[in-house]
Scaffold this active site. Structure first.
Site, PDB file in Angstrom:
ATOM      1  N   ASP A 106      -2.354   3.463   4.819  1.00 61.73           N
ATOM      2  CA  ASP A 106      -3.635   3.230   5.388  1.00 61.73           C
ATOM      3  C   ASP A 106      -4.105   2.248   6.444  1.00 61.73           C
ATOM      4  O   ASP A 106      -2.962   1.363   6.764  1.00 61.73           O
ATOM      5  CB  ASP A 106      -4.559   2.585   3.926  1.00 61.73           C
ATOM      6  CG  ASP A 106      -4.517   3.550   2.812  1.00 61.73           C
ATOM      7  OD1 ASP A 106      -4.507   5.096   3.014  1.00 61.73           O
ATOM      8  OD2 ASP A 106      -4.749   3.174   1.693  1.00 61.73           O
TER       9      ASP A 106
HETATM   10  N1  URA Z   1      -1.148   3.996  -1.414  1.00 55.06           N
HETATM   11  C1  URA Z   1      -2.318   3.436  -0.834  1.00 55.06           C
HETATM   12  O1  URA Z   1      -3.078   3.208  -1.876  1.00 55.06           O
HETATM   13  N2  URA Z   1      -2.419   3.415   0.404  1.00 55.06           N
HETATM   14  C2  URA Z   1      -1.572   3.629   1.114  1.00 55.06           C
HETATM   15  O2  URA Z   1      -1.419   3.314   2.447  1.00 55.06           O
HETATM   16  C3  URA Z   1      -0.201   4.219   0.673  1.00 55.06           C
HETATM   17  C4  URA Z   1      -0.084   4.329  -0.632  1.00 55.06           C
END
Ligand code: URA
Length: 236
Positions: A106
């Site tokens: 993310d």
């Molecule tokens: N899980 C999440 O919530 N975000 C990420 O970026 C990777 C795994």
């Protein structure tokens, strides 16, 4: 890597074919101690010691980079709105090659991002059948407890999919947790904690399969994988 010397040098040293030929003509290349100027000679960097300017030429012709993605950077190679992407953090010689990002992270998350133009490896590491384990450090708004540990260790129904059993280890009295999952679904860690009534306020990826984030890297820094890291990840 095996093949014509000029092609091997170009691929392993991030040079154009004509730059590789210029280096050969200038006498900057040796193979097993013998200076070679002929780019058409067949070579094998594993069986022979190929040196350019005294430095070993090695690799399989693909680029493998570890990047410490900072929060705020997209785990993408381009963005239409002009936001900073992982690729923007790399020097031109790599941007020209355009390695792909292996698995999403993310925008507000940080940590290990693997970039490679080896499409087969990228596919293997991200396809649902072969998913590599990924470990994250999650910081929560309130402490995880033993019931969360048990919940993460069992399949968890998130509505649109059911997770494989993962692992949660509490640190810092439960406000921080090490979490290992076997898939890489969108927002998976945040959604798993949300299902337990907790909010992830910071998330850092520490590993993908056998590959660990180099603690010597600062956010935004990158480095090529070492030979042994490359060998290990290619076994996946
Ligand atoms: N899980 C999440 O919530 N975000 C990420 O970026 C990777 C795994």
């Amino acid at each position: 890597m095996r093949g014509r010397l000029d092609r091997v040098i170009a691929a392993c040293c991030l040079l154009s074919r004509s730059e590789a030929q210029t280096a050969l003509k200038a006498g900057r290349v040796t193979v097993d101690g013998v200076l070679l100027r002929d780019g058409s000679v067949k070579t094998d960097t594993e069986a022979q010691t190929v040196l350019l300017d005294g430095r070993r030429v090695e690799g399989d012709g693909f680029v493998y980079l570890m990047l410490y993605k900072p929060a705020g950077v997209l785990s993408a190679t381009e963005d239409k709105k002009g936001e900073t992407t992982a690729l923007d953090l790399l020097p031109d010689c790599y941007r020209r090659i355009g390695p792909g990002v292996v698995g999403r992270l993310d925008k507000d998350a940080e940590g290990l991002l693997l970039l490679t133009d080896n499409g087969d490896l990228n596919h293997r590491l991200t396809s649902p059948r072969h998913h590599a384990d990924k470990t994250y450090l999650a910081t929560l708004d309130r402490p995880a407890d033993a019931s969360d540990e048990a919940a993460f260790a069992a399949p968890m129904d998130l509505g649109d999919f059911v997770t494989q059993p993962g692992e949660l280890r509490r640190l810092e009295g439960g406000l921080q947790c090490l979490v290992t999952v076997h898939e890489g679904k969108f927002h998976q860690i945040k959604r798993m904690f949300a299902a337990r009534g907790k909010t992830v306020i910071a998330l850092k990826r520490l590993s993908i399969g056998p590959l660990r984030l180099d603690e010597g890297l600062a956010p935004g820094e990158w480095r090529p994988l070492t030979e042994s890291e490359r060998t290990e990840i290619l076994k996946k």
